[in-house]
Design an enzyme around this catalytic site. Structure first.
Site, PDB file in Angstrom:
ATOM      1  N   ASP A 150       0.815  -1.215   0.000  1.00  0.00           N
ATOM      2  CA  ASP A 150       0.000   0.000   0.000  1.00  0.00           C
ATOM      3  C   ASP A 150       0.852   1.270   0.000  1.00  0.00           C
ATOM      4  OD1 ASP A 150      -2.291  -1.688   0.216  1.00  0.00           O
ATOM      5  OD2 ASP A 150      -1.798  -1.915   2.341  1.00  0.00           O
TER       6      ASP A 150
ATOM      7  N   LYS B 119       2.220   2.112  -5.099  1.00  0.00           N
ATOM      8  CA  LYS B 119       3.008   1.659  -6.256  1.00  0.00           C
ATOM      9  C   LYS B 119       2.283   1.928  -7.562  1.00  0.00           C
ATOM     10  CE  LYS B 119       3.230  -2.526  -4.541  1.00  0.00           C
ATOM     11  NZ  LYS B 119       2.811  -2.308  -3.163  1.00  0.00           N
TER      12      LYS B 119
ATOM     13  N   GLY C 150      -4.028  -4.339  -4.713  1.00  0.00           N
ATOM     14  CA  GLY C 150      -5.024  -3.330  -5.060  1.00  0.00           C
ATOM     15  C   GLY C 150      -4.275  -2.074  -5.448  1.00  0.00           C
ATOM     16  N   HIS C 151      -4.152  -1.830  -6.741  1.00  0.00           N
ATOM     17  CA  HIS C 151      -3.400  -0.666  -7.200  1.00  0.00           C
ATOM     18  C   HIS C 151      -4.377   0.408  -7.682  1.00  0.00           C
ATOM     19  CE1 HIS C 151       0.459  -3.224  -7.913  1.00  0.00           C
ATOM     20  NE2 HIS C 151       0.155  -3.068  -6.653  1.00  0.00           N
TER      21      HIS C 151
ATOM     22  N   GLN D 106       2.252  -6.245  -3.552  1.00  0.00           N
ATOM     23  CA  GLN D 106       2.644  -6.371  -2.138  1.00  0.00           C
ATOM     24  C   GLN D 106       3.991  -5.662  -1.916  1.00  0.00           C
ATOM     25  OE1 GLN D 106       1.514  -9.727  -3.573  1.00  0.00           O
ATOM     26  NE2 GLN D 106      -0.386  -8.596  -3.325  1.00  0.00           N
TER      27      GLN D 106
HETATM   28  P1  IMP Z   1      -2.377 -12.971   1.458  1.00  0.00           P
HETATM   29  O1  IMP Z   1      -1.439 -12.389   0.471  1.00  0.00           O
HETATM   30  O2  IMP Z   1      -3.831 -12.747   1.130  1.00  0.00           O
HETATM   31  O3  IMP Z   1      -2.089 -14.414   1.756  1.00  0.00           O
HETATM   32  O4  IMP Z   1      -2.170 -12.200   2.855  1.00  0.00           O
HETATM   33  C1  IMP Z   1      -0.959 -12.327   3.601  1.00  0.00           C
HETATM   34  C2  IMP Z   1      -0.588 -10.999   4.248  1.00  0.00           C
HETATM   35  O5  IMP Z   1      -0.229 -10.075   3.237  1.00  0.00           O
HETATM   36  C3  IMP Z   1      -1.717 -10.330   5.038  1.00  0.00           C
HETATM   37  O6  IMP Z   1      -1.175  -9.652   6.147  1.00  0.00           O
HETATM   38  C4  IMP Z   1      -2.283  -9.326   4.044  1.00  0.00           C
HETATM   39  O7  IMP Z   1      -2.916  -8.239   4.695  1.00  0.00           O
HETATM   40  C5  IMP Z   1      -1.011  -8.899   3.344  1.00  0.00           C
HETATM   41  N1  IMP Z   1      -1.255  -8.406   1.981  1.00  0.00           N
HETATM   42  C6  IMP Z   1      -1.501  -9.143   0.887  1.00  0.00           C
HETATM   43  N2  IMP Z   1      -1.636  -8.355  -0.193  1.00  0.00           N
HETATM   44  C7  IMP Z   1      -1.450  -7.104   0.229  1.00  0.00           C
HETATM   45  C8  IMP Z   1      -1.420  -5.835  -0.457  1.00  0.00           C
HETATM   46  O8  IMP Z   1      -1.575  -5.724  -1.690  1.00  0.00           O
HETATM   47  N3  IMP Z   1      -1.184  -4.758   0.334  1.00  0.00           N
HETATM   48  C9  IMP Z   1      -0.960  -4.855   1.656  1.00  0.00           C
HETATM   49  N4  IMP Z   1      -0.952  -6.004   2.319  1.00  0.00           N
HETATM   50  C10 IMP Z   1      -1.210  -7.123   1.610  1.00  0.00           C
END
Ligand code: IMP
Length: 425
Positions: free
Chosen positions: A13, A16, A40-41, A224
């Site tokens: 977040d 990017k 989520g971009h 991420q």
């Molecule tokens: P997962 O990727 O859904 O398995 O989540 C694993 C961890 O990564 C969790 O703490 C999510 O909140 C975090 N996470 C996954 N994708 C994002 C993102 O795009 N932005 C921020 N945190 C993320």
């Protein structure tokens, strides 16, 4: 070979999407290399806001080929609905390419993600429940189903059946749920997704190398971030892929010698969603102000993000892990009203000053930030587009960030709009 990687340097977040969009203007190709629709971009173009989860940011430019690389996990239903949303809003998606080697996220992955989180109870990771972990687990277990499998009905059905012969045992015997019918699922995916995706399925390795060999600019878009990296993040509170810059190599099929520019995106403060350690986390009014002003709620899940001050210790580590060549600082304007601003330059752990991110997570949990406190600029930066118009306090803040992280700042963003940025170098 003119290849650039954009990588998040914190916990995601960072904004990017905005700088990827800015850099994409110069690119022939924008390639996602890992993650899935957990990303989520957000891109703001004029009065329009686009929230992208799977489609690479370059889709908004006609001259750019957006590519979903082999390292991405693709929910075919989500991809089609995102393409439809974009098409309905006048964005041409016909150029989008999806690697045949990318793995599919199927509905049972999402069900397993949610059940696993519930099973973990108070130790849950706070995943996005998009099925990311279970899909990558299937990939590692060699029971994954790939995009290319959709092109051969026999193989597709056989692979789903093989995967479900295991997962149905878990669903029924461990979680007391109904089994998934492999034929029904295969019918649904093939009837609802195949025709829409077929024209986009491609040999992305050939495409990417063709572009590189023709000296075209290619951008690899990380989703991420560094501290959510499966290997380098705050495990187990991480995602199941490698967002770090090196992940672009296996995730897109390029060798490291192709990459000559690595842009780290860092928010002017830090946020984190989900569980896990966070040394500079704020639980006070200042943190609440960051969340309110910065609208720090997930694009994807709506969850409130945890706020904190900028952490130069983590950034120095991110610079090493990613070989950052430059830093792009986002959301500087969120700090506009603060009387003072802080940068964590070291930690105190059990009475000792520590300059480097400890490898042992228990130490990170015990770390108390040591801050350098600077005066706030108390000026609205949202209209500033030229470095010379920045107040001296804001320049000082950015200079301290550069000094303490050791990475030169090239770009600074002062608002969500495409034009709200400053060339800082
Ligand atoms: P997962 O990727 O859904 O398995 O989540 C694993 C961890 O990564 C969790 O703490 C999510 O909140 C975090 N996470 C996954 N994708 C994002 C993102 O795009 N932005 C921020 N945190 C993320």
């Amino acid at each position: 070979m003119p290849a650039t990687i954009v990588v998040g340097t914190q916990w995601g977040d960072e904004g990017k999407g905005k700088f990827t969009d800015l850099l994409a203007k110069e690119m022939a190709m924008v390639v996602r290399y890992q993650g899935g629709h957990n990303a989520g971009h957000t891109l703001v173009v004029g009065d329009e806001t686009f929230a992208l989860q799977l489609v690479p940011s370059g889709v908004l430019y006609d001259h750019t080929t957006p590519v979903i690389g082999n390292g991405v996990v693709v929910d075919p239903f989500v991809l089609l609905s995102e393409m439809k949303m974009l098409t309905d809003r006048g964005v041409d998606c016909s150029n989008l390419k999806v690697s045949g080697n990318a793995h599919l996220i199927l509905p049972y992955h999402q069900q397993l993600d949610a059940l696993h989180e519930r099973h973990l109870g108070k130790n849950k990771l706070g995943t996005t429940k998009r099925g990311i972990g279970p899909a990558y687990a299937d990939k590692s277990m060699r029971t994954g189903v790939r995009v290319q499998d959709m092109l051969d009905e026999g193989i597709f059905r056989a692979k789903i059946e093989a995967a479900l012969s295991y997962h149905n045992k878990v669903l029924t015997k461990v979680f007391n749920r109904l089994p998934v019918d492999p034929d029904e699922l295969a019918d649904k995916v093939l009837s609802e997704c195949l025709e829409g995706l077929r024209p986009h399925i491609a040999d992305t390795i050939n495409l990417i190398h063709g572009a590189l060999e023709s000296n075209e600019q290619v951008l690899f878009e990380g989703a991420q971030a560094t501290f959510l990296d499966l290997d380098h993040g705050t495990y187990p509170f991480v995602t199941s892929s490698n967002p770090t810059a090196g992940g672009a190599c296996p995730g897109a099929g390029v060798g490291p010698k192709h990459i000559d520019r690595i842009v780290g995106i860092a928010k002017a403060y830090v946020t984190r969603v989900g569980a896990g350690p966070f040394p500079t986390e704020l639980f006070d009014d200042v943190g609440d102000a960051m969340v309110d002003i910065g609208r720090e709620f997930g694009t994807n899940t709506g969850r409130r993000r945890r706020p904190g001050w900028f952490d130069a210790v983590m950034l120095r580590h991110a610079a090493r892990l990613n070989s950052l060549t430059e830093l792009a600082v986002t959301k500087l304007d969120v700090l506009d009203t603060f009387d003072e601003v802080k940068i964590c330059v070291a930690y105190e752990i059990e009475g000792e000053r520590v300059e480097e991110l400890p490898y042992h997570q228990s130490s990170i949990h015990k770390a108390t930030p040591i801050y350098e406190t600077l005066p706030g600029w108390k000026t609205d930066l949202t209209q500033v587009t030229d470095r010379k118009d920045l107040p001296k306090e804001a320049i000082e803040y950015l200079n301290v960030v550069q000094d303490r992280t050791g990475v030169p700042i090239s770009l600074v963003s002062t608002g969500p709009g495409r034009d709200q940025f400053i060339q800082f170098d």
